[in-house]
Design an enzyme around this catalytic site. Sequence first.
Site, short mmCIF file in Angstrom:
data_model
loop_
_atom_site.label_atom_id
_atom_site.label_comp_id
_atom_site.label_asym_id
_atom_site.label_seq_id
_atom_site.Cartn_x
_atom_site.Cartn_y
_atom_site.Cartn_z
N GLU A 192 0.85 -1.07 -0.23
CA GLU A 192 -0.02 0.11 0.03
C GLU A 192 0.85 1.26 0.10
OE1 GLU A 192 -4.12 1.46 2.02
OE2 GLU A 192 -2.54 0.83 3.30
N GLY A 328 3.16 1.86 10.86
CA GLY A 328 3.28 1.39 12.13
C GLY A 328 2.90 -0.14 11.81
N ALA A 329 1.82 -0.35 10.86
CA ALA A 329 1.44 -1.84 10.38
C ALA A 329 0.70 -1.66 9.07
CB ALA A 329 0.50 -2.37 11.72
N MET A 330 0.31 -3.17 8.63
CA MET A 330 -0.31 -2.68 7.52
C MET A 330 -1.38 -4.10 7.42
SD MET A 330 -1.09 -1.90 4.31
CE MET A 330 -2.16 -2.61 3.28
N ASN A 332 -2.64 -6.25 5.34
CA ASN A 332 -2.58 -7.24 4.28
C ASN A 332 -3.53 -8.55 4.63
OD1 ASN A 332 -0.36 -6.09 3.08
ND2 ASN A 332 0.50 -7.00 4.91
N GLU A 365 -5.90 -2.97 12.33
CA GLU A 365 -5.59 -3.70 11.49
C GLU A 365 -6.64 -4.77 11.23
OE1 GLU A 365 -3.64 -2.36 9.38
OE2 GLU A 365 -2.57 -1.08 10.85
#
Length: 929
Positions: A192, A328-330, A332, A365
């Site tokens: 992203e 920080g985070a993704m 998926n 997330e």
Amino acid sequence: CLYVADPATFLASNSVLGPYFPQPVLLSSALIKLRALTRVTHRTVFVSAAGQNTGTMPERRPFVRLPTDVYPVNYGLCLKPDLIDFTFEGKLEALVEVTQATNQIVMNCADIDIITASFVPQGGEEINATGFNYQNEDEKVTLSFPSTLQKGSGALKIDFVGELNDKMKGFYRSKYTTSGGEVRYAAVTQFEATDARRAFPCWDEPAIKATFDIALIVPKDRVALSNMNVIDRKPYPDDENLVEVKFATTPTMSTYLVAFVIGEYDYVESQSSDGITVRVYTPVGKAEQGKFALEVATKTLPFYNDYFSVPYPLPKIDLIAIADFAAGAMENWGLVTYRETALLIDPKNSCSSSRQWVALVVGHELAHQWFGNLVTMEWWTHLWLNEGFASWIEYLCVDHCFPEYDIWTQFVSADYTRALDLDALDSSHPIEVNVGHPSEVDEIFDAISYSKGASVIRMLHNYIGDEDFRKGMNAYLLKFQHKNASTEDLWDCLEQASGLPIAAVMGSWTKQMGFPIIVVDQEQQGDDRILKISQKKFCASGPHNGEDCPSWMVPISICTSEDPKCTKLKVLLDRPETTITLSGVSPDQWVKINPGTVGFYRIQYSSAMLESLLPGVRDLSLQPVDRLGLQNDLFSLSRAGMISTVEVLKLMEAFDNEPNYTVWSDLSCNLGVLSSLLSHTDFHEEIQEFIRDLFTPIGLELGWDSKPGEGHLDALLRGLVLGKLGKAGHKPTLEEARRRFRDHVEGKQVLPADLRSPVYLTVLKHGDSATLDTMLKLHKQADMQEEKNRIERVLGAISAPDLIQKVLNFALSEEVRPQDTVSVIGGVAGSSKHGRKAAWKFVKDNWEELYNRYQGGFLISRLIKLTVDGFAIDKMAAEVKSFFESHPAPAAERTVQQCCENILLNAAWLKRDADDIQQYLLQRKAPPV
């Protein structure tokens, strides 16, 4: 992404892949390296002048989305990464649909070299592509074919090679150290917004969804993960050290949510109450540190299942800690990637704020698994819908899991006020921004998309009520599951569920930037209180007085001192002004607008109304969130020149018996802004004394050691107060911090995790080169990324100019992970007047390396903001502007503009109020006559 599917269409995994799929083209590493080198010569680096939608910005570059004459149905993708030469080979076989006859296929492709490409029409002969034309600026490739591809299905086959880059985007390498001290690399992904095209040629737009069959050829001693569960793992015929791992077919999904990870990991596993396998992957030897996130995730999945009334559609979900990670985070789908500090919790060495952070990020997330992954925005213009929603519901989730965190009060300080501050600038932007070229997408990963987005959804939820909100959400997710949607689609579903004019109300908040200031006056008539309420645009430079003043449809709630927790009246202010009658309100009662601080606006009360509310601060009869909101509004009005800063200082002194952590946190933040501003004067010490006086009583009450029965918020408050007192030079705090630091370093008494930040900060602020050397040694010895980050953030507090320089040089050393350099430099800039100048010079001197490191992503925006936002001299705005005119950073253009505006606002504030503030601070010390 955090500062980020229709089972019926599953294709049998062998339907188009056949025996061709598992046999990638094998190229020697020398050839791949040669290609990687020559690629530099035939690609042009494009730097766009990505403009903003404010009148002063340059025009945006024309941008065209991909043609629709060919689209993918299924991607068969096999990748073989080389973890020594940092290259990868790939083989794509995509089942595609040709909707109109064409002799070329246009796809997204960046930093990839295509070796061969061909098209096999269903039941027809293979047609080899005769040319690959790379349009580097648009990150596209056109495959040309010698004959026309007719309408119908076919297979597009592409062999390609790429580089495992070190830019934390696309398919990249992440460095880690084994327990034996050996440096190794994992291959990981971050796609992203527009970086799947760096891993394989694809239709890299969120609306072009397909299913994916992924296979990875990897060393047999490594873990290989992707979105789905493993369905086959077998030896690779050409090399006994490799295995081929195949994963189940994914649901229909967007390319930016595809993920794969190859590395060395341990994991902890559990099952949610609704039968989903949840695993948390950690660095080897640190499985214990995944247990907290595992507990949060297994509670969160059923919570969302219930809230949305839509089951989680995948058989498993993995959460994994990645060493080098920009965001920080993704989110998926099925394989959520995190920075180590956003996922790992050590029972002994993690502080309370880290636990809270991990809980929020996991909540954020996992919300995306539905809101974003199952239903995806149609285009990046609607990014805010994904991020704003997840940034709101993460709090709902944490409140469910940990009610003792009082998390909604913290939302107001962490998100709501932050968004108001940014959105009051002339260089803000609407929540919904028209986005074209990929270089423009990074700009909108900001506090407007996330925090203002979350704040207006919180306001909307309050306006509709939870029951109708959930009903509308469920309708939206069911209607658009496995598809794409726009902001208007959500409004339609919520409108149908609630019968309220949602689109009209919300359009005023998402399509225009800014927010109103609500001006309130009152008069008493018998037992009735008559309120005159008006709105105008609030600007950081003062109220909007132009002819063409925007207005909003503002949901307004009102409460009285009779029951501060209960809303007495709700109205929708849909015009510039109105008059409201509250019946049964006696003259001695106060009236408060916006109880709960839910409406996204600031309030200016008449002096009599404000006067009547102030006792509610002292006697705590006002709710904590409303005490916070009142103080924050007045602070903002003082910065805008609408009231004197002295009025705010007087109000702040009324908080002397405040018990609430979040209220203190917001006060502390605003005093930090004021302290930074007054560092430009010769009476900086006076504001330090004010801070010491304000924080000493609560500091004495809390003490240094936790007491039986204390909870999460007490621990947060103690750390905040001691840090504030230590930084401001409170002698008893400084002496105790030094004593405890000495014991900690000598191993006599290890500091509790919650006290480390305030102690480190205090001893550094008043320390010498020996203190800094000790701290750097602690950093080197730290096994946990949280402890390293904790130290990195406070190093800038050191005062001596030569030591400040040492810290800045350390920021770019091998000791600091690339994504953490920003917080070291930011820490220097935020600590002192000298630190600010030194950090800015350092950024200018090392610009090329820093820009290259972050490739214009959102970390470059954060670096710029942290470095220059605190200046307060007009000529610095000109210097910053001039520097970035000659060193363009397209993804940070809006940030640069905002920083220049902030510098000018600071300078105006200082000129306007400095003398009065000085007089007030001196007067406080004067003995009574």
